[in-house]
Design an enzyme around this catalytic site. Structure first.
Site, mmCIF file in Angstrom:
data_model
loop_
_atom_site.group_PDB
_atom_site.id
_atom_site.type_symbol
_atom_site.label_atom_id
_atom_site.label_comp_id
_atom_site.label_asym_id
_atom_site.label_seq_id
_atom_site.Cartn_x
_atom_site.Cartn_y
_atom_site.Cartn_z
ATOM 1 N N ASP A 99 0.861 -1.164 0.000
ATOM 2 C CA ASP A 99 0.000 0.000 0.000
ATOM 3 C C ASP A 99 0.906 1.226 0.000
ATOM 4 O O ASP A 99 1.741 1.373 0.886
ATOM 5 C CB ASP A 99 -0.881 -0.023 1.263
ATOM 6 C CG ASP A 99 -2.244 0.577 1.040
ATOM 7 O OD1 ASP A 99 -2.299 1.700 0.509
ATOM 8 O OD2 ASP A 99 -3.244 -0.069 1.404
ATOM 9 N N ASP A 201 -3.028 4.643 -2.467
ATOM 10 C CA ASP A 201 -4.100 5.198 -1.646
ATOM 11 C C ASP A 201 -4.618 6.513 -2.244
ATOM 12 O O ASP A 201 -3.825 7.361 -2.655
ATOM 13 C CB ASP A 201 -3.527 5.456 -0.244
ATOM 14 C CG ASP A 201 -4.594 5.735 0.790
ATOM 15 O OD1 ASP A 201 -5.453 4.866 1.001
ATOM 16 O OD2 ASP A 201 -4.563 6.824 1.398
ATOM 17 N N GLU A 264 -6.545 3.462 -6.020
ATOM 18 C CA GLU A 264 -7.815 3.539 -5.288
ATOM 19 C C GLU A 264 -8.572 4.766 -5.778
ATOM 20 O O GLU A 264 -8.087 5.892 -5.632
ATOM 21 C CB GLU A 264 -7.578 3.662 -3.775
ATOM 22 C CG GLU A 264 -8.903 3.592 -3.015
ATOM 23 C CD GLU A 264 -8.898 4.267 -1.649
ATOM 24 O OE1 GLU A 264 -9.825 4.009 -0.873
ATOM 25 O OE2 GLU A 264 -7.998 5.071 -1.349
ATOM 26 N N HIS A 325 -11.301 -2.783 3.398
ATOM 27 C CA HIS A 325 -11.266 -2.378 4.801
ATOM 28 C C HIS A 325 -12.031 -1.093 5.094
ATOM 29 O O HIS A 325 -12.088 -0.673 6.244
ATOM 30 C CB HIS A 325 -9.808 -2.231 5.241
ATOM 31 C CG HIS A 325 -9.108 -1.138 4.468
ATOM 32 N ND1 HIS A 325 -8.845 -1.234 3.125
ATOM 33 C CD2 HIS A 325 -8.657 0.070 4.849
ATOM 34 C CE1 HIS A 325 -8.256 -0.124 2.712
ATOM 35 N NE2 HIS A 325 -8.133 0.683 3.744
ATOM 36 N N ASP A 326 -12.569 -0.453 4.064
ATOM 37 C CA ASP A 326 -13.327 0.783 4.265
ATOM 38 C C ASP A 326 -14.833 0.569 4.111
ATOM 39 O O ASP A 326 -15.606 1.508 4.284
ATOM 40 C CB ASP A 326 -12.896 1.842 3.239
ATOM 41 C CG ASP A 326 -11.456 2.273 3.416
ATOM 42 O OD1 ASP A 326 -11.000 2.351 4.573
ATOM 43 O OD2 ASP A 326 -10.788 2.527 2.393
HETATM 44 C C1 GLC Z 1 -8.013 5.329 1.847
HETATM 45 C C2 GLC Z 1 -7.869 4.147 2.773
HETATM 46 C C3 GLC Z 1 -8.550 4.460 4.064
HETATM 47 C C4 GLC Z 1 -7.861 5.654 4.691
HETATM 48 C C5 GLC Z 1 -7.841 6.828 3.731
HETATM 49 C C6 GLC Z 1 -6.879 7.866 4.174
HETATM 50 O O1 GLC Z 1 -9.317 5.560 1.494
HETATM 51 O O2 GLC Z 1 -8.369 3.001 2.151
HETATM 52 O O3 GLC Z 1 -8.549 3.370 4.936
HETATM 53 O O4 GLC Z 1 -8.523 6.014 5.873
HETATM 54 O O5 GLC Z 1 -7.417 6.460 2.446
HETATM 55 O O6 GLC Z 1 -5.565 7.423 3.987
#
Ligand code: GLC
Ligand code: MG
Length: 530
Positions: A99, A201, A264, A325-326
């Site tokens: 990541d 990310d 992402e 995970h979100d």
């Molecule tokens: C992304 C991650 C999330 C995190 C956010 C800030 O969306 O998947 O878990 O809180 O970025 O880094």
């Protein structure tokens, strides 16, 4: 099509490292734990693992607040543990994707400490500092994704800094070439160690409007929505200049053979596909979250798949995701029975699937007692249901007190049914969700029609989805009943004999005739002519 590349034919498995396997009894998963469970992933049939952040971090956002990009947080182990895990993964033929969190650092990162030390510090411009508005307030109306203003006042230097997430996660200034160069070196550090790729990310956040214009109001905002929805994120992300940055990142990736980049991206379809980049010089896989965002409705999904396939740029490789995970767990969103149908859909669509750990044992939303809440978003905006802890609970390996995850107290609780819902028990049950995932992964690997074949949607009615996968002589039909009633489905083409390849019920009881199949409630089947 030429031989598919590993990230095209393969299946990615997401590991949330705090929750996969603890090796030292502190109740938190770690790298030695992951290494010990690689055999399981090999047995299951994954091809690559993506590990959420493992870097030194104050853990304000459980690791997405990075204080050093080129090291390992002691809670997860050491660089030696990392290398050992990577070597073992490669021995098993598993690729490793890290990541990469480029949009923001931790406020404890040395770069930010320097940046905030004075207006004249050489690193001042590494972050996004602005003078107050004429009334002394925040420079504009940009919100934090976790609630409240996106601007934090810094008294000693008399300016605000911008943070798209927590105030402990200041945004880097990606317009500054020195920031870009430093971050590309971070990529090289890991690529040189043998890492196979990165999940980047919030990649669509990297560049903000150069004039810092106010975001427009969101006409659909309701008072019980999270704060971030009050304005449309028009000027604070998805700016056209971001694509030049991603192209540079991609050049760094391409300095090494056979590596890849996942982005992402939460954006509407027509924006999402721009992240493949001009001439495909962007992300190899801009994460496609449409199955997460869509209602579980056959006609909707049917249309969505068709539109996605049609919107892909020439040569752009598709990908699909059911959870991460979100997001709320898939079994929570659509129920345990339909989660089996969803597994078949995910693993038979054209393109790279990403599985979220624990979905293969059907983990649902695990209730978190108020005093064990970790997620800062839930703490900032309680009661809206935004908390992500219920989807981040530890993996359940066996029917023991610590579920085989830990000998200590797990950082988040297990599900109430962990003595039945665990890998050891479900492995023994040929009808379990775990067995279904393994069968699907095996089939996907062994059938050319599934790994790289063409995709064609076929007409179907009501709550059913029907499509064809095809490669040379290999032809399969996938028929999915997204409803809770039985459904008789007409099969395509001239009547001919069909053979059951796999049913989500993992039995042989499906009634198939030359021109139709009787789908049971919540049943998906894969058929082949013959
Ligand atoms: C992304 C991650 C999330 C995190 C956010 C800030 O969306 O998947 O878990 O809180 O970025 O880094
Ligand atoms: Mg541990």
């Amino acid at each position: 099509m030429s031989e598919p590349l590993w990230w095209q034919s393969g299946v990615v498995y997401q590991i949330y490292p705090r929750s996969f396997q603890d090796s030292d009894g502190d109740g938190i998963g770690d790298l030695a734990g992951i290494r010990a469970r690689l055999d399981y992933l090999h047995w299951l049939g994954a091809d690559a693992i993506w590990i959420s952040p493992i870097y030194p971090s104050p853990m304000a956002d459980t690791g997405y607040d990075v204080a050093d990009y080129c090291a390992i947080d002691p809670v997860f182990g050491s660089l030696d543990d990392f290398d050992a895990m990577l070597a073992r993964a490669h021995d098993l033929g598993l690729r490793v994707i890290l990541d990469f969190v480029p949009n923001h650092t931790s406020d404890q990162h040395p770069w930010f400490r320097e940046s905030r030390s004075s207006r004249h510090n050489p690193k001042r411009d590494w972050y996004i500092w602005r003078d107050p508005a004429p009334d002394g307030g925040a420079p504009n109306n940009w919100r934090s994704n976790f609630g409240g203003s996106g601007w934090q006042w810094d008294e000693p230097t008399g300016q605000y800094y911008y943070h798209a997430f927590l105030k402990e996660q200041p945004d880097l200034n990606w317009r500054n070439p020195a920031v870009r160069a430093a971050m590309y070196d971070v990529l090289r550090f890991w690529l040189g160690r043998g890492v196979d790729g990165f999940r980047v990310d919030v990649i669509w956040h990297l560049i903000k409007d150069d004039e810092f214009r106010d975001n427009p109001a969101n006409p659909d905002y309701r008072p019980d929505d999270p704060d971030i929805r009050e304005f449309l994120q028009v000027w604070s992300c998805d700016r056209p200049e971001v694509h030049a940055v991603i192209a540079e990142m991609r050049e760094v990736i391409d300095e090494y053979a056979d590596r890849m980049l996942i982005g992402e991206i939460y954006l509407p379809l027509e924006r999402l596909v721009t992240y493949y980049g001009e001439n495909l010089a962007g992300a190899h896989l801009p994460f496609n979250f449409q199955l997460i965002e869509s209602d579980w409705n056959a006609r909707r999904i049917h249309r969505m798949i068709r539109e996605y396939e049609a919107a892909l740029p020439a040569g752009g490789w598709p990908n699909w995701v059911l959870g991460n995970h979100d997001q709320p767990r898939i079994a929570r969103r659509i129920g345990a029975d339909q989660a089996r149908v969803a597994a078949m859909l995910l693993l038979t669509l054209r393109g790279t699937p990403t599985l979220y750990y624990g979905d293969e044992i059907g983990l649902e939303r695990v209730p978190i007692p108020p005093d064990r809440v970790h997620d800062p978003w839930e703490k900032n905006e309680p009661g809206l249901g935004v908390g992500r802890d219920p989807s981040r609970t530890p993996m359940q390996w066996e029917a023991a007190d610590g579920a085989g995850f830990t000998t200590g107290r797990p950082w988040l609780p297990f599900s109430g049914d962990h003595r039945e819902r665990n890998v050891a028990v479900m492995r023994q049950d040929p009808g379990s969700m775990l067995s279904l995932y393994r069968r699907l992964l095996d089939l996907r690997r062994s059938r050319a029609a599934l790994t790289a074949g063409s995709y064609r949607t076929l007409e179907a009615e009501g709550h059913t989805l029907l499509f064809e996968r095809h490669d040379g002589d290999d032809e399969l039909i996938v028929a999915l009943n997204l409803g809770r009633e039985p459904h008789r489905l007409a099969l395509p083409g001239e009547p001919r004999p069909w053979k059951l390849v796999l049913s989500t019920h993992l039995d042989e009881a499906t009634r198939i005739e030359r021109h139709q199949v009787d789908l049971r409630p919540n049943e998906g089947v894969i058929l082949q002519p013959g």
